[in-house]
Design a protein around this motif. Structure first.
Motif, mmCIF file in Angstrom:
data_model
loop_
_atom_site.group_PDB
_atom_site.id
_atom_site.type_symbol
_atom_site.label_atom_id
_atom_site.label_comp_id
_atom_site.label_asym_id
_atom_site.label_seq_id
_atom_site.Cartn_x
_atom_site.Cartn_y
_atom_site.Cartn_z
ATOM 1 N N ASP A 183 9.295 2.300 29.087
ATOM 2 C CA ASP A 183 8.607 2.205 27.799
ATOM 3 C C ASP A 183 7.363 3.078 27.741
ATOM 4 O O ASP A 183 6.756 3.405 28.772
ATOM 5 C CB ASP A 183 8.192 0.758 27.530
ATOM 6 N N THR B 261 13.603 0.511 13.710
ATOM 7 C CA THR B 261 12.209 0.475 14.134
ATOM 8 C C THR B 261 11.499 -0.774 13.622
ATOM 9 O O THR B 261 10.605 -1.302 14.282
ATOM 10 C CB THR B 261 11.486 1.753 13.672
ATOM 11 N N TYR B 262 11.885 -1.227 12.444
ATOM 12 C CA TYR B 262 11.390 -2.526 11.959
ATOM 13 C C TYR B 262 12.538 -3.263 11.301
ATOM 14 O O TYR B 262 13.546 -2.671 10.923
ATOM 15 C CB TYR B 262 10.201 -2.373 11.000
ATOM 16 N N ILE C 245 19.187 -0.135 16.814
ATOM 17 C CA ILE C 245 18.091 -1.062 16.534
ATOM 18 C C ILE C 245 17.069 -0.325 15.681
ATOM 19 O O ILE C 245 16.505 0.692 16.109
ATOM 20 C CB ILE C 245 17.433 -1.559 17.835
ATOM 21 N N TYR D 38 15.310 -6.608 18.822
ATOM 22 C CA TYR D 38 15.361 -5.834 20.051
ATOM 23 C C TYR D 38 16.195 -6.576 21.103
ATOM 24 O O TYR D 38 16.654 -7.698 20.893
ATOM 25 C CB TYR D 38 13.941 -5.540 20.559
ATOM 26 N N HIS E 153 8.377 3.793 9.637
ATOM 27 C CA HIS E 153 9.244 4.452 10.623
ATOM 28 C C HIS E 153 9.072 5.983 10.600
ATOM 29 O O HIS E 153 10.019 6.704 10.913
ATOM 30 C CB HIS E 153 10.718 4.041 10.440
ATOM 31 N N VAL F 149 7.693 1.551 22.745
ATOM 32 C CA VAL F 149 8.994 2.147 22.428
ATOM 33 C C VAL F 149 9.613 2.714 23.709
ATOM 34 O O VAL F 149 8.913 3.318 24.535
ATOM 35 C CB VAL F 149 8.843 3.279 21.379
ATOM 36 N N VAL G 55 14.851 2.570 17.371
ATOM 37 C CA VAL G 55 14.172 2.416 18.666
ATOM 38 C C VAL G 55 15.115 1.904 19.748
ATOM 39 O O VAL G 55 14.674 1.544 20.847
ATOM 40 C CB VAL G 55 12.949 1.480 18.544
ATOM 41 N N MET H 226 2.386 0.532 19.217
ATOM 42 C CA MET H 226 3.805 0.233 19.348
ATOM 43 C C MET H 226 4.227 0.442 20.793
ATOM 44 O O MET H 226 3.668 1.292 21.489
ATOM 45 C CB MET H 226 4.657 1.150 18.451
ATOM 46 N N THR I 55 11.694 -6.414 15.689
ATOM 47 C CA THR I 55 10.953 -5.158 15.808
ATOM 48 C C THR I 55 9.978 -5.028 14.642
ATOM 49 O O THR I 55 10.256 -5.461 13.521
ATOM 50 C CB THR I 55 11.897 -3.949 15.824
ATOM 51 N N GLN I 56 8.827 -4.429 14.933
ATOM 52 C CA GLN I 56 7.791 -4.193 13.924
ATOM 53 C C GLN I 56 7.425 -2.713 13.946
ATOM 54 O O GLN I 56 7.410 -2.078 15.005
ATOM 55 C CB GLN I 56 6.551 -5.054 14.186
#
Length: 352
Positions: free
Chosen positions: A32, A116-117, A114, A121, A65, A137, A93, A135, A127-128
């Motif tokens: 990450d 990004t928001y 998935i 996950y 995003h 990621v 993401v 963030m 996800t936010q």
């Protein structure tokens, strides 16, 4: 495991009104990247998702995003990035990593992608997005921002830009001057004009009124402009275009635009109409014409559009605003009162 506590701006219900929201990121895992968000573009998709008009919305929802930020922490197995690097995050993401789409570097089409928001996950947490201070990621879904590209200019490329670039990429290096049509002159459309021109195509903007003629021709560099409600202009342009990039996210008469295509021409849909579009099969069959679609872009293509933008010294037309203006900015976006993309100065805003 949980990581740092951060602040973003979230919608709590289908009113779509954003306000400060505190939440906890997941702990930075081995692959990450922890990113301090600097800028984030604003998209029509954000507005629709905030209002529960697309996929069912999981509230509270932090949208965003088109994220550009600075790397502040790395997992132990991240080798591609260093602390201090300028990076971007787009529309997805995560993905399964093992299907045909993922193996073909087309992970945006993975059935397990998935978002990004408003996604879930792998740890089953929602996800936010990038309307937040930080963030976390996975490194595969992070791209490098070229040094010559300012972060606020880069942000719109991470969704709107790659959405136009991905389908036009197939025409690069053809050695021909193709006749291109760009239908709709909004956030995606204006970038489509710039990309097609930079590829050496002859670009015609197609719009429902004459209001954007001067801007299309003088500021964006289009070669021609057609008002679709003008029968004489449409007839004159019939059978002249190799492709049309259709960026309109609303119901519109596809049949009339098919007449503009040459034999074997392509109508490429990148704007999702909420209602079914209509056409006659004979118009497709007799001209060997194609209606096709394209969804955002792959991670590879996202890096390519950033590098292409920097190499060609192109600019995005943006209006930078702070977070306390975000609800007003969405009101203006809904009225098409922006040329052509709002970008939030997240790091320069008071998020509390």
């Amino acid at each position: 495991m949980e990581g740092r506590r951060v602040t973003g701006w979230a919608a709590r219900d289908a009113s779509g009104i954003l306000s400060p929201y505190s939440f906890t990121l997941r702990k930075t895992a081995s692959e990450d990247v922890l990113i301090k968000v600097l800028y984030c573009g604003m998209d029509h998709t954000d507005l629709h998702q905030m209002r529960d008009e697309l996929h069912p919305t999981n509230y509270p929802l932090v949208p965003g995003h088109e994220v550009v930020g600075e790397v502040v922490e790395l997992g132990s197995e991240v080798k591609k990035y260093r602390v201090g690097d300028m990076v971007g995050v787009g529309c997805i993401v995560g993905s399964c990593g093992s299907c045909l789409c993922c193996d073909s570097n087309k992970e945006q089409y993975c059935n397990s992608r998935i978002f990004t928001y408003n996604g879930i996950y792998k740890d089953r947490r929602p996800t936010q997005g990038g309307f937040s201070s930080h963030m976390v990621v996975h490194q595969k879904f992070v791209v490098s921002i070229p040094e010559t590209l300012s972060p606020e200019q880069a942000a719109p490329l991470l969704c709107a830009g790659v959405t136009a670039f991905s389908p036009l990429r197939e025409f690069m290096g053809s050695g021909k001057v193709l006749n291109a049509g760009i239908l709709g002159l909004g956030g995606v459309g204006h970038l489509g004009v710039k990309i097609a021109k930079a590829m050496g195509h002859h670009v015609t903007v197609i719009s429902t009124s004459d209001k954007k003629r001067e801007e299309a021709l003088q500021h964006l560099g289009a070669d021609a402009f057609i008002v679709s409600s003008n029968a004489a202009q449409m007839e004159e342009a019939a059978n002249t275009m190799d492709y049309i990039l259709d960026t309109v996210p609303a119901f519109h008469p596809v049949l009339s635009y098919l007449s503009l295509l040459k034999f074997d021409g392509k109508l490429i849909l990148v704007g999702a109409s909420p209602k079914p579009l209509e056409f006659n099969a004979s118009h497709i069959i007799l001209g060997k014409k194609t209606i096709t679609g394209s969804f955002i872009g792959s991670m590879e293509e996202t890096q390519e559009i950033l590098d292409f933008w920097a190499e060609k010294n192109l600019t995005s037309m943006v209006e930078v605003v702070e977070m306390d203006y975000v609800n007003k900015a969405f009101e203006r976006m809904e009225r098409n009162d922006v040329r052509y993309r709002f970008v939030l100065d997240v790091a320069g805003s008071n998020l509390e």
